[in-house]
Scaffold this active site. Sequence first.
Site, PDB file in Angstrom:
ATOM      1  N   GLU A  69       0.699  -1.124   0.120  1.00  0.00           N
ATOM      2  CA  GLU A  69      -0.033  -0.004  -0.035  1.00  0.00           C
ATOM      3  C   GLU A  69       0.964   1.068  -0.122  1.00  0.00           C
ATOM      4  O   GLU A  69       1.691   1.283   1.033  1.00  0.00           O
ATOM      5  CB  GLU A  69      -0.950   0.139   1.256  1.00  0.00           C
ATOM      6  N   GLU A  94       4.798   5.163   3.777  1.00  0.00           N
ATOM      7  CA  GLU A  94       4.195   6.487   4.327  1.00  0.00           C
ATOM      8  C   GLU A  94       5.428   7.327   4.553  1.00  0.00           C
ATOM      9  O   GLU A  94       6.386   6.946   5.244  1.00  0.00           O
ATOM     10  CB  GLU A  94       3.365   6.104   5.345  1.00  0.00           C
ATOM     11  N   ASP A 121       9.950   7.729   0.244  1.00  0.00           N
ATOM     12  CA  ASP A 121       9.370   8.041  -0.868  1.00  0.00           C
ATOM     13  C   ASP A 121       8.923   6.683  -1.758  1.00  0.00           C
ATOM     14  O   ASP A 121       9.875   5.752  -1.906  1.00  0.00           O
ATOM     15  CB  ASP A 121      10.161   9.073  -1.564  1.00  0.00           C
ATOM     16  N   ASP A 144      -3.200  12.132  -2.347  1.00  0.00           N
ATOM     17  CA  ASP A 144      -3.313  13.754  -2.362  1.00  0.00           C
ATOM     18  C   ASP A 144      -3.716  13.945  -3.878  1.00  0.00           C
ATOM     19  O   ASP A 144      -3.111  13.470  -4.970  1.00  0.00           O
ATOM     20  CB  ASP A 144      -1.889  14.310  -2.128  1.00  0.00           C
ATOM     21  N   LYS A 148      -5.659  21.532  -7.864  1.00  0.00           N
ATOM     22  CA  LYS A 148      -5.284  22.706  -8.831  1.00  0.00           C
ATOM     23  C   LYS A 148      -4.573  22.244 -10.099  1.00  0.00           C
ATOM     24  O   LYS A 148      -3.534  21.226 -10.226  1.00  0.00           O
ATOM     25  CB  LYS A 148      -4.248  23.820  -8.100  1.00  0.00           C
TER      26      LYS A 148
END
Length: 239
Positions: A69, A94, A121, A144, A148
């Site tokens: 995950e 994570e 990462d 995330d 935008k």
Amino acid sequence: MSQFKSEKEAAESGVYIRKIQSFVKREGRLTSGQAKSIEQNWPIMGLEHKAGLQNFADTFGRVAPVVLEIGFGMGKSLVEMALNEPDKDFVGIEVHRPGVGTCLSEAAEHNVQNLRVYEHDAVEVFADCIADNALARVQLFFPDPWHKKRHHKRRIVQPDFVQKLKSKLAIGGVFHMATDWENYAEHMLEVMSGAEGFKNQSATNDYVPRPEQRPLTKFEQRGHRLGHGVWDLMFERVS
């Protein structure tokens, strides 16, 4: 670029190294409980990026399907899945240290044996630590959304990363994504539909109902009450 020891040093020399990241490193403040959990449980459940390529049979002491995950947050659902699927081994990645601490605490509390975690990462872990054809499932839940438009290039689901991920999945392995941002769901569907070697598991060739293996989070339950949608996508590696 190798003559510069860091991006800061390179910048000071007038050279700017551009690295697009799909996350923002948010250290947050560790509670004493989270810090203690990391100290106690990391030697058992922690995996180091610098250790390089993992042999999961050695890591877990058995041969079993491995589920990875990306971005497990506070880790509650990851621990729940590891408990619910004891026949599989789970690896979580994570970058948020308090989340790592909470996940390790939860796992230790429930005596979970089939879970290991990276604090690093995900792109680098995939590149340096995961052998080809090693994974039965890759999960990416509520990443995330970088909503935008100018930030869309930061979204982790991009053609280049998907092909790198594909090589780590075994044939028949599944990339399972979920998001509560419709625009990101559409982006995921577009990227995955064009990805060579994958087949959509959706009967309607778009989204799938939430499978039982993905726990319903409090965040998601609240979203349902507010009328927010959630989109699950499952793509199988076929070649």
